[in-house]
Design a protein around this motif. Sequence first.
Motif, short mmCIF file in Angstrom:
data_model
loop_
_atom_site.label_atom_id
_atom_site.label_comp_id
_atom_site.label_asym_id
_atom_site.label_seq_id
_atom_site.Cartn_x
_atom_site.Cartn_y
_atom_site.Cartn_z
N GLY A 141 -85.42 53.52 -10.14
CA GLY A 141 -85.68 53.33 -8.72
C GLY A 141 -84.43 52.92 -7.95
N ARG A 142 -84.50 53.04 -6.63
CA ARG A 142 -83.36 52.68 -5.80
C ARG A 142 -83.08 51.19 -5.84
N VAL A 143 -84.15 50.40 -5.86
CA VAL A 143 -83.95 48.95 -5.90
C VAL A 143 -83.21 48.55 -7.17
N GLY A 144 -83.59 49.11 -8.31
CA GLY A 144 -82.91 48.80 -9.56
C GLY A 144 -81.45 49.20 -9.53
N GLN A 145 -81.15 50.35 -8.95
CA GLN A 145 -79.76 50.78 -8.86
C GLN A 145 -78.94 49.85 -7.97
N ARG A 146 -79.54 49.38 -6.89
CA ARG A 146 -78.81 48.48 -6.00
C ARG A 146 -78.57 47.13 -6.67
N VAL A 147 -79.58 46.62 -7.37
CA VAL A 147 -79.40 45.35 -8.08
C VAL A 147 -78.29 45.47 -9.11
N ASP A 148 -78.30 46.57 -9.86
CA ASP A 148 -77.26 46.80 -10.87
C ASP A 148 -75.89 46.90 -10.21
N ALA A 149 -75.78 47.59 -9.09
CA ALA A 149 -74.50 47.76 -8.40
C ALA A 149 -73.96 46.42 -7.92
N VAL A 150 -74.81 45.58 -7.33
CA VAL A 150 -74.35 44.29 -6.81
C VAL A 150 -73.88 43.39 -7.95
N ILE A 151 -74.67 43.29 -9.02
CA ILE A 151 -74.31 42.42 -10.14
C ILE A 151 -73.01 42.87 -10.79
N MET A 152 -72.88 44.15 -11.04
CA MET A 152 -71.70 44.64 -11.75
C MET A 152 -70.45 44.59 -10.89
N ARG A 153 -70.57 44.66 -9.56
CA ARG A 153 -69.37 44.51 -8.72
C ARG A 153 -68.87 43.07 -8.77
N VAL A 154 -69.79 42.12 -8.84
CA VAL A 154 -69.38 40.72 -9.00
C VAL A 154 -68.69 40.52 -10.35
N VAL A 155 -69.26 41.13 -11.38
CA VAL A 155 -68.65 41.03 -12.71
C VAL A 155 -67.28 41.70 -12.73
N ASP A 156 -67.15 42.82 -12.05
CA ASP A 156 -65.85 43.51 -11.99
C ASP A 156 -64.80 42.65 -11.30
N MET A 157 -65.19 41.92 -10.27
CA MET A 157 -64.23 41.04 -9.60
C MET A 157 -63.75 39.94 -10.53
N LEU A 158 -64.65 39.41 -11.35
CA LEU A 158 -64.25 38.40 -12.32
C LEU A 158 -63.33 38.98 -13.38
N LEU A 159 -63.62 40.22 -13.79
CA LEU A 159 -62.78 40.87 -14.81
C LEU A 159 -61.41 41.25 -14.27
N ALA A 160 -61.29 41.40 -12.94
CA ALA A 160 -60.02 41.81 -12.36
C ALA A 160 -58.95 40.73 -12.50
N MET A 161 -59.38 39.47 -12.65
CA MET A 161 -58.43 38.37 -12.79
C MET A 161 -58.17 38.10 -14.27
N PRO A 162 -56.92 37.84 -14.66
CA PRO A 162 -56.65 37.43 -16.05
C PRO A 162 -57.44 36.17 -16.39
#
Length: 318
Positions: A141-162
């Motif tokens: 569903g669209r809601v699931g995709q949006r939730v996944d996108a928001v969570i993983m973008r936050v995780v990606d920001m944390l991974l971007a820093m050493p």
Amino acid sequence: MTTKTDKIDRLAELTAARAEPEHGLGLWREAFRRLKRNPMAVSGAVIVLLFLVIAILAPWLAPYDPEARTWDHEVFQNQNIFVGPRAENWLGLDNAGRDELSRIIVGARQSLLVGVVATGLGFAVGALLGGLAGAAVGLGGRVGQRVDAVIMRVVDMLLAMPSLLLAVSVAAILGPSLLTVMVAVGVTQVPIFARLLRGSMLAQSHSDYVLAANALGVKRRRIVLGHIVPNSLGPVLVQGTLSLATAIIEAAALSYLGLGNPDTSYPEWGSMLADAQRFLSGAPQLAIYPAIVIIITALGFTLLGEAMRESLDPKLRK
């Protein structure tokens, strides 16, 4: 007298017995059986077990009070004169006249506490985020995709820093303390666990048993929570063992930078390294001893974690 018929019957029985299928073992039982035959796993387990025993029994194993300056009259820092190993002090004295062996032993307790709490914090938050993202994708569903996108973008920001820079930033914001070290190191572990659990859940969602459950009409939520999530935890638990080694090293690094426990009289391997920096020319052993125990402890967790990964992953089995 044995006849030819008896021999044929006996041969048929032996053939049938050999043809009987052996009872299969579970994933974890098979992994444990492989670990027992793996020299790397045994070596890592021995090191880890020894570290745990020393950390738990540290107050009783230490020959002296690690904070007592019993022999401070024998140390002359201005003249660069230090006491080395001797009968009553097997590893000598530190710059304040305290028994170095006692401080090494008791320091294992604080290093273990920081490593376990930091890894547990990273595992809990990371598994929660990764599980939500993986479950959202699995439910569709669209809601699931949006939730996944928001969570993983936050995780990606944390991974971007050493990781060390991120830990130093968190510790600098919260101020120097033992709790700060735990939180700072735990934050660096969050994106690792989150991405690992999400990826494992996505891989499990394409398995045959999931397709069979869908064909039988099992509800999607039950498939995700009852089957996909439990079968995805293996790699995450292995990563937890490996992360313990990283957590101990990063905690020592933060203490070395002065962001750990402000009470330097209480022994901790990282702060002991920081104190020894000023006396490298006269007493290099003050830095060598804590560095050796940090390396050996991290090596033990790394060996055990790598062996567990080989045992659980069919692609890596030898």
